[in-house]
Design a protein around this motif. Structure first.
Motif, PDB file in Angstrom:
ATOM      1  N   ASN A 184      86.505  19.396  56.818  1.00  0.00           N
ATOM      2  CA  ASN A 184      85.862  19.335  55.623  1.00  0.00           C
ATOM      3  C   ASN A 184      85.222  17.948  55.427  1.00  0.00           C
ATOM      4  O   ASN A 184      84.160  17.863  54.842  1.00  0.00           O
ATOM      5  CB  ASN A 184      86.725  19.519  54.384  1.00  0.00           C
ATOM      6  N   LYS A 185      85.536  17.042  56.351  1.00  0.00           N
ATOM      7  CA  LYS A 185      84.757  15.717  56.305  1.00  0.00           C
ATOM      8  C   LYS A 185      83.506  15.849  56.930  1.00  0.00           C
ATOM      9  O   LYS A 185      82.572  14.785  56.422  1.00  0.00           O
ATOM     10  CB  LYS A 185      85.629  14.686  57.279  1.00  0.00           C
ATOM     11  N   LEU A 186      83.054  16.793  57.422  1.00  0.00           N
ATOM     12  CA  LEU A 186      81.668  16.977  57.900  1.00  0.00           C
ATOM     13  C   LEU A 186      80.559  17.948  56.826  1.00  0.00           C
ATOM     14  O   LEU A 186      79.490  17.792  56.969  1.00  0.00           O
ATOM     15  CB  LEU A 186      81.746  17.712  59.217  1.00  0.00           C
ATOM     16  N   ALA A 187      81.286  17.851  55.701  1.00  0.00           N
ATOM     17  CA  ALA A 187      80.462  18.722  54.454  1.00  0.00           C
ATOM     18  C   ALA A 187      79.431  17.829  54.227  1.00  0.00           C
ATOM     19  O   ALA A 187      79.551  16.485  54.165  1.00  0.00           O
ATOM     20  CB  ALA A 187      81.493  18.802  53.407  1.00  0.00           C
ATOM     21  N   GLY A 188      78.249  18.281  54.018  1.00  0.00           N
ATOM     22  CA  GLY A 188      76.870  17.774  53.759  1.00  0.00           C
ATOM     23  C   GLY A 188      76.185  17.357  54.854  1.00  0.00           C
ATOM     24  O   GLY A 188      74.844  16.930  54.861  1.00  0.00           O
ATOM     25  N   ARG A 189      76.570  17.191  56.195  1.00  0.00           N
ATOM     26  CA  ARG A 189      75.865  16.828  57.290  1.00  0.00           C
ATOM     27  C   ARG A 189      75.134  17.967  57.758  1.00  0.00           C
ATOM     28  O   ARG A 189      75.499  19.244  57.530  1.00  0.00           O
ATOM     29  CB  ARG A 189      76.810  16.421  58.429  1.00  0.00           C
ATOM     30  N   LYS A 190      73.829  17.613  58.301  1.00  0.00           N
ATOM     31  CA  LYS A 190      72.953  18.524  58.843  1.00  0.00           C
ATOM     32  C   LYS A 190      73.532  19.390  60.172  1.00  0.00           C
ATOM     33  O   LYS A 190      74.275  18.721  60.944  1.00  0.00           O
ATOM     34  CB  LYS A 190      71.721  18.046  59.316  1.00  0.00           C
ATOM     35  N   THR A 191      73.480  20.621  60.246  1.00  0.00           N
ATOM     36  CA  THR A 191      73.897  21.465  61.333  1.00  0.00           C
ATOM     37  C   THR A 191      72.588  21.799  62.308  1.00  0.00           C
ATOM     38  O   THR A 191      71.525  21.203  62.029  1.00  0.00           O
ATOM     39  CB  THR A 191      74.518  22.801  60.943  1.00  0.00           C
ATOM     40  N   ALA A 192      72.968  22.254  63.299  1.00  0.00           N
ATOM     41  CA  ALA A 192      71.838  22.590  64.338  1.00  0.00           C
ATOM     42  C   ALA A 192      70.721  23.271  63.755  1.00  0.00           C
ATOM     43  O   ALA A 192      69.580  23.339  64.082  1.00  0.00           O
ATOM     44  CB  ALA A 192      72.368  22.994  65.598  1.00  0.00           C
ATOM     45  N   SER A 193      70.992  24.186  62.644  1.00  0.00           N
ATOM     46  CA  SER A 193      70.182  25.292  62.150  1.00  0.00           C
ATOM     47  C   SER A 193      69.419  24.154  61.172  1.00  0.00           C
ATOM     48  O   SER A 193      68.335  24.732  60.416  1.00  0.00           O
ATOM     49  CB  SER A 193      70.989  26.140  61.465  1.00  0.00           C
ATOM     50  N   GLY A 194      69.561  23.151  60.814  1.00  0.00           N
ATOM     51  CA  GLY A 194      68.822  22.332  59.734  1.00  0.00           C
ATOM     52  C   GLY A 194      69.673  22.364  58.443  1.00  0.00           C
ATOM     53  O   GLY A 194      69.042  21.626  57.548  1.00  0.00           O
ATOM     54  N   LYS A 195      70.359  23.346  58.298  1.00  0.00           N
ATOM     55  CA  LYS A 195      71.006  23.360  56.738  1.00  0.00           C
ATOM     56  C   LYS A 195      72.384  22.565  56.842  1.00  0.00           C
ATOM     57  O   LYS A 195      72.844  22.165  57.911  1.00  0.00           O
ATOM     58  CB  LYS A 195      71.625  25.017  56.476  1.00  0.00           C
ATOM     59  N   ARG A 196      72.567  22.034  55.630  1.00  0.00           N
ATOM     60  CA  ARG A 196      73.817  21.200  55.763  1.00  0.00           C
ATOM     61  C   ARG A 196      75.102  21.839  55.516  1.00  0.00           C
ATOM     62  O   ARG A 196      75.108  23.093  55.060  1.00  0.00           O
ATOM     63  CB  ARG A 196      73.686  20.255  54.265  1.00  0.00           C
ATOM     64  N   TYR A 197      76.208  21.474  56.427  1.00  0.00           N
ATOM     65  CA  TYR A 197      77.312  22.125  56.509  1.00  0.00           C
ATOM     66  C   TYR A 197      78.180  22.328  55.094  1.00  0.00           C
ATOM     67  O   TYR A 197      78.215  21.225  54.193  1.00  0.00           O
ATOM     68  CB  TYR A 197      78.380  21.456  57.397  1.00  0.00           C
ATOM     69  N   ASN A 198      78.465  23.531  54.531  1.00  0.00           N
ATOM     70  CA  ASN A 198      79.080  23.682  53.446  1.00  0.00           C
ATOM     71  C   ASN A 198      80.386  24.540  53.576  1.00  0.00           C
ATOM     72  O   ASN A 198      80.461  25.529  54.143  1.00  0.00           O
ATOM     73  CB  ASN A 198      78.495  24.688  52.540  1.00  0.00           C
ATOM     74  N   PRO A 199      81.589  23.942  53.713  1.00  0.00           N
ATOM     75  CA  PRO A 199      82.734  24.331  53.748  1.00  0.00           C
ATOM     76  C   PRO A 199      83.083  25.505  52.891  1.00  0.00           C
ATOM     77  O   PRO A 199      83.926  26.380  53.388  1.00  0.00           O
ATOM     78  CB  PRO A 199      83.869  23.365  53.428  1.00  0.00           C
ATOM     79  N   HIS A 200      82.327  25.695  51.968  1.00  0.00           N
ATOM     80  CA  HIS A 200      82.833  27.126  51.006  1.00  0.00           C
ATOM     81  C   HIS A 200      82.001  28.264  51.431  1.00  0.00           C
ATOM     82  O   HIS A 200      82.326  29.127  50.709  1.00  0.00           O
ATOM     83  CB  HIS A 200      82.474  26.395  49.575  1.00  0.00           C
ATOM     84  N   ALA A 201      81.150  27.908  52.135  1.00  0.00           N
ATOM     85  CA  ALA A 201      80.213  29.282  52.894  1.00  0.00           C
ATOM     86  C   ALA A 201      80.796  29.834  54.028  1.00  0.00           C
ATOM     87  O   ALA A 201      81.597  29.288  54.550  1.00  0.00           O
ATOM     88  CB  ALA A 201      78.728  28.725  53.226  1.00  0.00           C
ATOM     89  N   LEU A 202      80.680  31.016  54.540  1.00  0.00           N
ATOM     90  CA  LEU A 202      81.041  31.635  55.399  1.00  0.00           C
ATOM     91  C   LEU A 202      80.257  31.567  56.700  1.00  0.00           C
ATOM     92  O   LEU A 202      79.273  32.435  56.784  1.00  0.00           O
ATOM     93  CB  LEU A 202      81.118  33.145  55.183  1.00  0.00           C
ATOM     94  N   THR A 203      80.405  30.443  57.409  1.00  0.00           N
ATOM     95  CA  THR A 203      79.631  29.851  58.380  1.00  0.00           C
ATOM     96  C   THR A 203      80.501  29.676  59.675  1.00  0.00           C
ATOM     97  O   THR A 203      81.654  29.548  59.650  1.00  0.00           O
ATOM     98  CB  THR A 203      78.858  28.843  58.090  1.00  0.00           C
ATOM     99  N   ALA A 204      79.842  29.287  60.903  1.00  0.00           N
ATOM    100  CA  ALA A 204      80.810  28.952  61.876  1.00  0.00           C
ATOM    101  C   ALA A 204      79.719  28.410  63.003  1.00  0.00           C
ATOM    102  O   ALA A 204      78.578  28.449  62.910  1.00  0.00           O
ATOM    103  CB  ALA A 204      81.305  30.491  62.663  1.00  0.00           C
ATOM    104  N   ALA A 205      80.416  27.937  64.001  1.00  0.00           N
ATOM    105  CA  ALA A 205      79.625  27.052  65.123  1.00  0.00           C
ATOM    106  C   ALA A 205      79.993  27.604  66.424  1.00  0.00           C
ATOM    107  O   ALA A 205      80.751  28.014  66.732  1.00  0.00           O
ATOM    108  CB  ALA A 205      80.044  25.565  65.167  1.00  0.00           C
ATOM    109  N   SER A 206      78.767  28.001  67.082  1.00  0.00           N
ATOM    110  CA  SER A 206      79.291  28.515  68.565  1.00  0.00           C
ATOM    111  C   SER A 206      78.221  27.845  69.540  1.00  0.00           C
ATOM    112  O   SER A 206      77.028  27.646  69.227  1.00  0.00           O
ATOM    113  CB  SER A 206      78.701  30.095  68.451  1.00  0.00           C
TER     114      SER A 206
END
Length: 119
Positions: free
Chosen positions: A36-58
């Motif tokens: 959860n410490k990564l919340a708000g940081r940009k992901t590879a997709s350009g979106k910000r990481y939201n720990p409350h969304a159903l997402t994953a990294a691969s």
């Protein structure tokens, strides 16, 4: 960290191409939870990481693809969107957001048993 090493995990993930889940595209790899410490940081997709969304990294699945995962121990399921690259820890193939981890029954940090299939 010992809990992370001691729990085995398998996941079934698949890109959404339409249609139903197909066993022929199943694969098993380790899955863990993104901090959860990564919340708000940009992901590879350009979106910000939201720990409350159903997402994953691969590392291998296309960004934006939908992945069906199933906890093999509890039978709980979720569909997540690949928004980032990773995991970078040895022996893991998928990192789940906090919401996705909770939905499939991951109660703490570590790894869980899940399954992956192509849609």
């Amino acid at each position: 960290m010992s809990a992370l090493r001691n729990l085995s995990a398998v996941f079934l993930a698949c890109a959404v191409l339409g249609g139903s889940l197909n066993e022929a595209h199943a694969a098993t790899v380790a899955a863990s939870k993104i901090s959860n410490k990564l919340a708000g940081r940009k992901t590879a997709s350009g979106k910000r990481y939201n720990p409350h969304a159903l997402t994953a990294a691969s590392k291998t699945l296309p960004l934006g693809s939908k992945v069906a995962i199933k906890n093999r121990k509890t039978g709980k399921r979720a569909v997540v969107t690949i928004t980032d690259r990773g995991p970078y820890a040895k022996g893991r193939g998928l990192d789940l957001s906090s919401a996705a981890a909770a939905k499939v029954g991951m109660k703490s940090t570590g790894k869980i048993d899940v399954t992956r299939k192509k849609k």
